[in-house]
Design an enzyme around this catalytic site. Structure first.
Site, mmCIF file in Angstrom:
data_model
loop_
_atom_site.group_PDB
_atom_site.id
_atom_site.type_symbol
_atom_site.label_atom_id
_atom_site.label_comp_id
_atom_site.label_asym_id
_atom_site.label_seq_id
_atom_site.Cartn_x
_atom_site.Cartn_y
_atom_site.Cartn_z
ATOM 1 N N CYS A 70 -18.653 -87.306 -157.297
ATOM 2 C CA CYS A 70 -19.686 -87.727 -157.554
ATOM 3 C C CYS A 70 -19.985 -88.913 -156.951
ATOM 4 O O CYS A 70 -19.540 -89.916 -156.869
ATOM 5 C CB CYS A 70 -19.917 -87.856 -158.784
ATOM 6 S SG CYS A 70 -21.452 -88.459 -159.654
ATOM 7 N N CYS A 180 -24.844 -86.357 -152.375
ATOM 8 C CA CYS A 180 -24.711 -85.882 -153.773
ATOM 9 C C CYS A 180 -23.990 -84.616 -153.564
ATOM 10 O O CYS A 180 -24.643 -83.583 -153.052
ATOM 11 C CB CYS A 180 -26.054 -86.024 -154.382
ATOM 12 S SG CYS A 180 -26.197 -85.024 -156.078
HETATM 13 N N1 DGL Z 1 -23.364 -85.119 -158.255
HETATM 14 C C1 DGL Z 1 -23.660 -86.496 -158.428
HETATM 15 C C2 DGL Z 1 -23.449 -87.039 -157.023
HETATM 16 O O1 DGL Z 1 -22.832 -86.853 -156.071
HETATM 17 C C3 DGL Z 1 -24.853 -86.892 -158.945
HETATM 18 C C4 DGL Z 1 -25.880 -86.025 -159.735
HETATM 19 C C5 DGL Z 1 -26.394 -86.629 -161.026
HETATM 20 O O2 DGL Z 1 -25.845 -86.739 -161.892
HETATM 21 O O3 DGL Z 1 -27.655 -87.477 -160.772
HETATM 22 O O4 DGL Z 1 -24.230 -88.141 -156.746
#
Ligand code: DGL
Length: 262
Positions: A70, A180
């Protein structure tokens, strides 16, 4: 011992999906903080607390490393987690350097969540890469919500993306960085909007290379299509309900389809 993959939600499956293929002999834990997703539009102090709670939980599972799959959680919390917990913690940052290395001095559109785009960490990264004049940052928070409800190709998704992409002259761009992990689910929809000269770049392979380096793991000599053992958790609850496991499988199947889209 197992390797944990952690994300605010189902985005981290895009990194796990890659890990399953290259490290079939490992055992994995996947933790999606489904009670608190999305992170990218929340206050940083809240996200720090969510990540810390998730780490406390993961450590009870006796894991040998945590991959923060993430970009948002990495931006907010990886430094604090590294000073608090004593195990390898592999973070994820938008693959800006990779885009410049691959495609040279052409423009790069870096997409991520608002937290990542507005954070100090990405500024430091852009300074380090040294090509600030070539980089545009674009927050696409709604893609996180769309993907959490398995909405990938709807009219609403296409309209949202066309609207967000409208200000850019894509003839000048070499690539779009998926900064993301939730954005990997939209490669077909994005491909249908952007011209073919704009290639996808993500941080999945770089993150896994760093994991392998830290744990001294080698690629297996023969890939026997073995299915590694994976446990799934949503915010600390082990997933055993067949409907929820089906939902996870649908995401993994979608990632199979997205994999060959460049
Ligand atoms: N999957 C996450 C990232 O790589 C973030 C998504 C979120 O919870 O806003 O930034």
């Amino acid at each position: 011992m197992k390797i944990a993959f952690f994300d605010s939600g189902i985005g981290g499956l895009s990194v796990l999906h890659h890990a399953i293929q290259i490290l079939p002999d490992e055992q994995f834990v996947f933790f999606a903080d489904e009670d608190n997703v999305p992170y990218g539009t929340k206050p940083r102090e809240d996200v720090l607390k969510f990540v810390d709670d998730a780490f406390e939980f993961l450590l009870t599972l006796n894991v040998k490393a945590i991959v923060v799959a993430c970009n948002t959680a990495t931006s907010v919390a990886v430094r604090a987690m590294r000073s608090k917990y004593n195990l390898p913690i592999i973070g994820m940052e938008p693959a800006i350097k990779r885009a410049i290395d691959l495609y040279g001095d052409r423009r790069v559109l870096v997409t991520a969540t608002p937290i990542t785009v507005n954070g100090e960490k990405i500024k430091a990264l852009i300074n380090k890469v040294g090509k600030a004049q070539l980089i545009d940052l674009l927050a696409l928070p709604k893609l996180v919500e769309f993907s959490e409800r398995q909405e990938f190709n709807s009219e609403a998704v296409t309209t949202y993306l066309k609207d967000k992409f409208a200000p850019y002259d894509f003839t000048q761009f070499s690539s779009i960085v998926l900064g993301c992990t939730h954005f990997n689910y939209f490669k077909d929809t994005i491909r249908a909007i952007l011209p073919d000269n704009v290639k996808f770049v993500d941080g999945n392979s770089g993150t896994l290379r760093e994991l392998m380096r830290r744990l001294n793991l080698q690629l297996p000599e023969i890939n026997n299509n073995k299915q590694p053992h994976i446990e799934f958790y949503f915010s600390g609850r082990k997933i055993t309900d067949p409907n929820e496991l089906d939902r996870i499988n649908n995401y993994l199947k979608r990632l199979d389809k997205m994999q060959s889209i460049n």
